[in-house]
Write an enzyme that holds these catalytic residues in place. Sequence first.
Site, short mmCIF file in Angstrom:
data_model
loop_
_atom_site.label_atom_id
_atom_site.label_comp_id
_atom_site.label_asym_id
_atom_site.label_seq_id
_atom_site.Cartn_x
_atom_site.Cartn_y
_atom_site.Cartn_z
N LYS A 79 0.79 -1.34 -0.15
CA LYS A 79 0.21 0.03 -0.11
C LYS A 79 0.79 1.39 0.00
O LYS A 79 0.23 2.44 -0.22
CB LYS A 79 -0.90 0.01 1.09
CG LYS A 79 -1.84 -1.15 1.20
CD LYS A 79 -2.74 -1.25 -0.22
CE LYS A 79 -3.95 -2.51 -0.03
NZ LYS A 79 -4.84 -2.62 -1.14
N SER A 321 -2.54 -12.39 4.74
CA SER A 321 -2.76 -11.93 3.48
C SER A 321 -1.62 -12.75 2.47
O SER A 321 -1.80 -13.31 1.46
CB SER A 321 -2.94 -10.41 3.03
OG SER A 321 -1.76 -9.71 3.48
#
Length: 393
Positions: A79, A321
Site C-alpha cells: 500500500k 494475506s
Amino acid sequence: MVGVLSAQRWLGGTAVRANDRARARRAGARRGIAPEARIYENILETVGDTPVIKINRLAPEGVEMYVKAEYFNPLSSVKDRLAVAVITDAERRGLLKPGDTVVEATSGNTGIAVAMACAQRGYRCVICMAEPFSVERRKIMRMLGAKVIVTPKAGKGTGMVAKAEELAAKHGWFLCRQFENEANPAYHASTTGPEIVRDFAGKKLDYFVTGYGTGGTFQGVSRVLRESRPDTKIVLLEPEAAALVSSGIKTERKDTGAPAGSHPAFAAHPVQGWTPDFIPLVLENGLNMNLYDELVKIEGGDAVQTAQALARNEGIFTGISGGATFAGALTVAKKAPKGSVILAMLPDTSERYMSTPLYETIDAEMNDEELEIAKSTPSFQLIPGQDPTLLVQ
C-alpha cells in the site's frame, strides 16, 4: 498513467533513478561488488522495486515458485505504492495544498502508508478503521502522526468508508478513495507490473497469483502482463468466507462509485486487507477487463498456517494475506505441469498481525522444550517458580 508520470516528475525524476540505482546495487552485491552510495531525498523515493525471491523448501518438486515481497517497501506493505500514487496525483490535480487534511478508510496498511506520505509532505491525516482490525495498525498510524477514528464492528468496511465520506464532506478534507481511485491501478501498471516483466526477462512465468483487496495490484499488474506476457495465466484469490466475486452478485454503488451497502455474500474472515464487505470499483473495472484466468477461494486457516510455514521454512516474514496468497499459489502448483514457474504477491509483513490469529499459538514465555535447554547449563537460569540463577561458581 498520467498521474503516475506526474508523481515521478514531482519527485524530480528521482523515483525512476532511485529504482535504477537499487537494481544496480542488488546486481553488484550478487557479483561481490561494493554497492553504489546513495542518499535519498525523502522516504517516498524508497517506495517500489521490491525483490522477487525464490522459494526453496516449500515448492513442490518440478515446480519453480517465487514471491514478490512487498514488505521491502519503507512502511512494509504494497500500500506504500498506493499512497504515493494517490497523494501525488491529488497534488498534480490541485486537490491538495499545504496545510490540508487527508482522510481515508482502511483496514490498516493503506492508512499506514497514507500517514507516512502525509508526514513527509506536511499534511494532516485522519484514518477511519473498523474495530476488528489489529490494534498495532492503529498504533503505527498514530506514531506517524495520524488521527485514527475507530468505527463499530457492526458497520463493517462499508461503515468505515461512510464515516470517511461524512468527515470529508463536513470538513472539506481530501478523501483518498482508494477503492475507486484510478491512480491506484495506474501506479501498479507503471511500477509493479514492469518490475515483474523486468525480473522475469528471458525466463518463463506461467502463473501470476494475487488476492485483490482494492483491486489495484490485480488490475495494474494484470494489464501489463496481458500485454507483455500474454501466456502468463493470472489467478485471482478471495477468502472462502467472503467469496464476493464468486457469488456473481454486483455491489450496489453511490454516484461516486463507493459502495451503497454491504455485500450479501460477505462474512467475517481473518485475511485482513484482502476483501472488504463490498467489491471495490477498481476491482470491478479489472474484472470487466477479463484480466484473470482462474478464481480460487482460500480458507482462513490455510492462510495462517501457510504464513507460519513461510517463516519457519523459508525465513520469509509475511502476514495473513501473504500466507493466503501463497496458499493459493500452492494450490496452483499442485495441478500445474512440471516445469511451471509461479509468482505470488506477498502484500505485507508478519509484524502487522501480532494481535491476530496468526500469533495465537506463538508464546511469549519459554515452553517446556526451551526450559529444558535453559536448564542444560547451570548459569543464568530463569525458571518459573524458582529464584533467578546468575553465574554459578
